[in-house]
Write an enzyme that holds these catalytic residues in place. Structure first.
Site: not given
Length: 176
Positions: A63, A100
């Site tokens: 984006r 993560e």
């Protein structure tokens, strides 16, 4: 009727999607904001103000491409797409960063664009944990660019991404 602040406008045009992409996550969807003519214009103007003086805008996959191109057009500069790994033909400059569960890579072309000494401002949609923005910053600086700052539409302040990208100045249009 009073005019909304940029933060109120971003909040009003952001859709919250519960449990996406996994249970417990409250996804912030900026698609309605980008599809709204007045919203896109206001966000573009605010991001361009933050980027004032830059030679080039770097939009982060994906984006950030849309936002970066709009900001660059408004400013009369070019835009550089900072891509996710494996999307560009070689040769590339790359920067790996931690997720993560694993790692990811950002890339830019190694040929055709000389960043040495250029002022390159980073634009992205969301600042969450800060890993992507920090990697984009390192990548551009390793290529010789001066990165005066970054701007995002939305910052998830509880995740402390700002601490990860420090001391890079970051402008956020809306904090959650």
């Amino acid at each position: 009727m009073t005019e909304l602040t940029i933060s109120e406008l971003v909040r009003s045009l952001t859709r919250e999607v519960p449990d996406f992409p996994e249970p417990g996550i409250q996804f912030k969807d900026l698609t309605p904001l980008l599809a709204d003519r007045a919203g896109l214009a206001a966000v573009t103007a605010a991001l361009a103000e933050a980027a004032a003086g830059a030679d080039l805008i770097a939009g982060v996959d994906a984006r950030g491409f849309l936002l970066g191109a709009a900001v660059a057009t408004r400013m009369g500069t070019g835009v550089l797409a900072v891509r996710k790994g494996g999307k560009l033909p070689p040769p590339v400059h790359s920067e790996q960063y931690a997720l993560e569960y694993g790692t990811a890579t950002l890339e830019i072309p190694a040929e055709g664009i000389d960043l040495a000494g250029r002022s390159v401002f980073i634009v992205d949609d969301v600042l969450a944990t800060g890993g992507t923005l920090a990697a984009a910053h390192r990548l551009l600086e390793h290529c010789g660019a001066h990165v005066p700052g970054a701007a995002v539409v939305l910052e998830l302040s509880a995740l402390d991404g700002r601490g990860v990208v420090a001391p890079l100045p970051v402008t956020s249009l809306h904090l959650i």
